[in-house]
Design a protein around this motif. Structure first.
Motif, PDB file in Angstrom:
ATOM      1  N   ARG A 114       0.846  -1.197   0.000  1.00 48.53           N
ATOM      2  CA  ARG A 114       0.000   0.000   0.000  1.00 48.53           C
ATOM      3  C   ARG A 114       0.881   1.247   0.000  1.00 48.53           C
ATOM      4  O   ARG A 114       1.722   1.427   0.892  1.00 48.53           O
ATOM      5  CB  ARG A 114      -0.925   0.013   1.222  1.00 48.53           C
ATOM      6  N   ILE A 115       0.682   2.103  -1.011  1.00 48.41           N
ATOM      7  CA  ILE A 115       1.559   3.254  -1.226  1.00 48.41           C
ATOM      8  C   ILE A 115       0.740   4.538  -1.222  1.00 48.41           C
ATOM      9  O   ILE A 115      -0.321   4.621  -1.851  1.00 48.41           O
ATOM     10  CB  ILE A 115       2.309   3.114  -2.572  1.00 48.41           C
ATOM     11  N   LEU A 116       1.252   5.535  -0.531  1.00 48.96           N
ATOM     12  CA  LEU A 116       0.651   6.871  -0.528  1.00 48.96           C
ATOM     13  C   LEU A 116       1.598   7.829  -1.227  1.00 48.96           C
ATOM     14  O   LEU A 116       2.774   7.914  -0.874  1.00 48.96           O
ATOM     15  CB  LEU A 116       0.396   7.341   0.908  1.00 48.96           C
ATOM     16  N   GLY A 125      -2.787   1.983  -4.091  1.00 51.11           N
ATOM     17  CA  GLY A 125      -2.291   3.243  -3.551  1.00 51.11           C
ATOM     18  C   GLY A 125      -3.278   4.382  -3.615  1.00 51.11           C
ATOM     19  O   GLY A 125      -4.346   4.295  -4.219  1.00 51.11           O
ATOM     20  N   THR A 126      -2.868   5.481  -2.989  1.00 46.76           N
ATOM     21  CA  THR A 126      -3.639   6.715  -2.935  1.00 46.76           C
ATOM     22  C   THR A 126      -2.722   7.871  -3.306  1.00 46.76           C
ATOM     23  O   THR A 126      -1.563   7.913  -2.883  1.00 46.76           O
ATOM     24  CB  THR A 126      -4.204   6.956  -1.521  1.00 46.76           C
ATOM     25  N   GLY A 127      -3.246   8.788  -4.075  1.00 48.65           N
ATOM     26  CA  GLY A 127      -2.520  10.009  -4.392  1.00 48.65           C
ATOM     27  C   GLY A 127      -3.272  11.203  -3.827  1.00 48.65           C
ATOM     28  O   GLY A 127      -4.491  11.318  -4.025  1.00 48.65           O
ATOM     29  N   SER A 128      -2.570  12.077  -3.113  1.00 54.49           N
ATOM     30  CA  SER A 128      -3.226  13.269  -2.560  1.00 54.49           C
ATOM     31  C   SER A 128      -2.638  14.522  -3.187  1.00 54.49           C
ATOM     32  O   SER A 128      -1.441  14.587  -3.478  1.00 54.49           O
ATOM     33  CB  SER A 128      -3.071  13.320  -1.037  1.00 54.49           C
ATOM     34  N   ASP A 129      -3.504  15.500  -3.396  1.00 59.35           N
ATOM     35  CA  ASP A 129      -3.059  16.784  -3.927  1.00 59.35           C
ATOM     36  C   ASP A 129      -4.100  17.828  -3.557  1.00 59.35           C
ATOM     37  O   ASP A 129      -5.299  17.523  -3.475  1.00 59.35           O
ATOM     38  CB  ASP A 129      -2.897  16.720  -5.449  1.00 59.35           C
ATOM     39  N   LEU A 130      -3.650  19.043  -3.332  1.00 54.00           N
ATOM     40  CA  LEU A 130      -4.566  20.130  -2.990  1.00 54.00           C
ATOM     41  C   LEU A 130      -5.317  20.629  -4.221  1.00 54.00           C
ATOM     42  O   LEU A 130      -6.417  21.173  -4.114  1.00 54.00           O
ATOM     43  CB  LEU A 130      -3.787  21.275  -2.336  1.00 54.00           C
ATOM     44  N   SER A 131      -4.726  20.433  -5.412  1.00 53.74           N
ATOM     45  CA  SER A 131      -5.283  20.980  -6.647  1.00 53.74           C
ATOM     46  C   SER A 131      -6.314  20.035  -7.271  1.00 53.74           C
ATOM     47  O   SER A 131      -5.988  18.920  -7.683  1.00 53.74           O
ATOM     48  CB  SER A 131      -4.159  21.235  -7.650  1.00 53.74           C
ATOM     49  N   MET A 174      -6.471  15.368 -13.829  1.00 51.43           N
ATOM     50  CA  MET A 174      -5.469  14.855 -14.752  1.00 51.43           C
ATOM     51  C   MET A 174      -4.939  13.504 -14.281  1.00 51.43           C
ATOM     52  O   MET A 174      -4.703  12.592 -15.085  1.00 51.43           O
ATOM     53  CB  MET A 174      -4.330  15.870 -14.895  1.00 51.43           C
ATOM     54  N   ALA A 175      -4.740  13.356 -12.964  1.00 49.59           N
ATOM     55  CA  ALA A 175      -4.291  12.076 -12.425  1.00 49.59           C
ATOM     56  C   ALA A 175      -5.312  10.979 -12.718  1.00 49.59           C
ATOM     57  O   ALA A 175      -4.951   9.855 -13.086  1.00 49.59           O
ATOM     58  CB  ALA A 175      -4.047  12.192 -10.920  1.00 49.59           C
ATOM     59  N   ALA A 229      -6.254   2.414  -7.392  1.00 50.95           N
ATOM     60  CA  ALA A 229      -5.684   3.767  -7.309  1.00 50.95           C
ATOM     61  C   ALA A 229      -6.779   4.777  -7.007  1.00 50.95           C
ATOM     62  O   ALA A 229      -7.690   4.969  -7.816  1.00 50.95           O
ATOM     63  CB  ALA A 229      -4.972   4.134  -8.610  1.00 50.95           C
ATOM     64  N   ALA A 230      -6.694   5.407  -5.851  1.00 45.85           N
ATOM     65  CA  ALA A 230      -7.649   6.447  -5.462  1.00 45.85           C
ATOM     66  C   ALA A 230      -6.928   7.786  -5.389  1.00 45.85           C
ATOM     67  O   ALA A 230      -5.767   7.849  -4.980  1.00 45.85           O
ATOM     68  CB  ALA A 230      -8.268   6.108  -4.117  1.00 45.85           C
ATOM     69  N   PHE A 231      -7.622   8.847  -5.777  1.00 46.20           N
ATOM     70  CA  PHE A 231      -7.042  10.183  -5.695  1.00 46.20           C
ATOM     71  C   PHE A 231      -7.933  11.056  -4.818  1.00 46.20           C
ATOM     72  O   PHE A 231      -9.157  11.076  -4.976  1.00 46.20           O
ATOM     73  CB  PHE A 231      -6.881  10.783  -7.088  1.00 46.20           C
TER      74      PHE A 231
END
Length: 293
Positions: free
Chosen positions: A115-117, A139-145, A151-152, A166-168
């Motif tokens: 599991r990757i963040l 994994g999960t990707g976090s971003d404020l934008s 785009m992700a 893959a969750a964003f």
């Protein structure tokens, strides 16, 4: 105008504008608008271009003359052997960042991390590459934008990675992150504010400012991520950063102060410090707390 004439015109325009790789960019833009491969170009180079194709090429060259990045014109960038869509809302994936992905892939294999963040995910190129490299990872990707996360998501679909892998999440670093992870990776904004004005126009004027600005000393996001990341490891986990060439000692010190061990630095192909990694152990943290009591 023939394809050959158009290519020579494009080269001349970009060379005059001071574009370093003017000949390559002129070709890539011609390839983009015409769909011609190198082989087909040499078969058809003396054919007349269709008017619509010529107009698209002229417009593309004008944009590149004005220092719009090539990838913002074509909308794509290759990274780790995969094609990613990009626009003005995300940092264009760079070869330097491939060092981080390669190191994270190796560390994940060595530790069995599944599991990757990915914090400050942008286009999603780091997380999605790691998931493509091993189908057992999620994994999960976090971003404020929010535009960056769109785009992700587009790249997730482009790479045919299932949504359940893959969750964003729109989040100010860890603010809306739930659960625990085996590995946390990040290419955070790390350029000192005063240095941004010295960057080349393609970066300074066209990459999202928020993806560049690491505040006064460039370490703002490292401090925050390092201080909070330990709470998102279940037992033991690996934290990996991309860094600026002169930031290794500062980031190592921050990780040491936060209780990380096995801290190391990985250089890029130019011999510059590029990645800092370390291990966080919750059992060790608990032992230290008990000792202090």
């Amino acid at each position: 105008m023939t394809f050959r004439e158009a290519l020579n015109w494009g080269k001349e325009k970009l060379q005059h504008a001071g574009i370093p790789e003017y000949d390559l960019d002129a070709w890539l833009l011609l390839e983009h608008v015409s769909g011609l491969s190198r082989a087909m170009y040499f078969v058809r180079d003396r054919e007349e271009m269709e008017e619509s194709c010529r107009e698209q090429y002229e417009e593309a060259i004008r944009k590149r003359e004005s220092r719009v990045p090539l990838q913002h014109i074509t909308g794509v960038q290759e990274f780790m052997g995969y094609e990613f869509h990009v626009n003005e809302h995300v940092l264009i994936p760079r070869q330097d960042t491939e060092i981080l992905v390669e190191e994270a892939d190796r560390a994940a294999d060595d530790t069995g991390a599944k599991r990757i963040l990915d914090v400050c995910t942008g286009s999603g190129c780091i997380l999605l590459s790691l998931l493509k490299m091993n189908e057992n990872r999620t994994g999960t990707g976090s971003d404020l934008s929010e535009p960056a996360l769109k785009m992700a998501e587009e790249n997730r679909r482009l790479l045919e990675i299932p949504e359940e892998r893959a969750a964003f999440v729109q989040s100010d670093l860890f603010e809306r992150i739930e659960g625990t992870y085996d590995m946390i990776v990040s290419n955070p904004p790390y350029i000192r504010t005063e240095e941004i004005r010295k960057l080349q126009e393609e970066v300074r004027l066209h990459d999202p400012y928020g993806a560049l600005d690491g505040k006064e000393d460039g370490l703002y996001f490292y401090r925050r991520i390092i201080s909070e990341a330990g709470g998102y490891f279940e037992h033991q986990g690996t934290l990996l950063f991309e860094i600026g060439y002169d930031q290794a000692e500062d980031v190592k010190r921050l990780m040491e102060e936060a209780g990380y061990s096995q801290i190391y630095v990985k250089k890029d192909l130019a011999g510059l410090d590029r990645v800092v990694g370390g291990v966080y152990n919750k059992a060790r943290e608990n032992e230290e707390e008990l000792t202090n009591v």
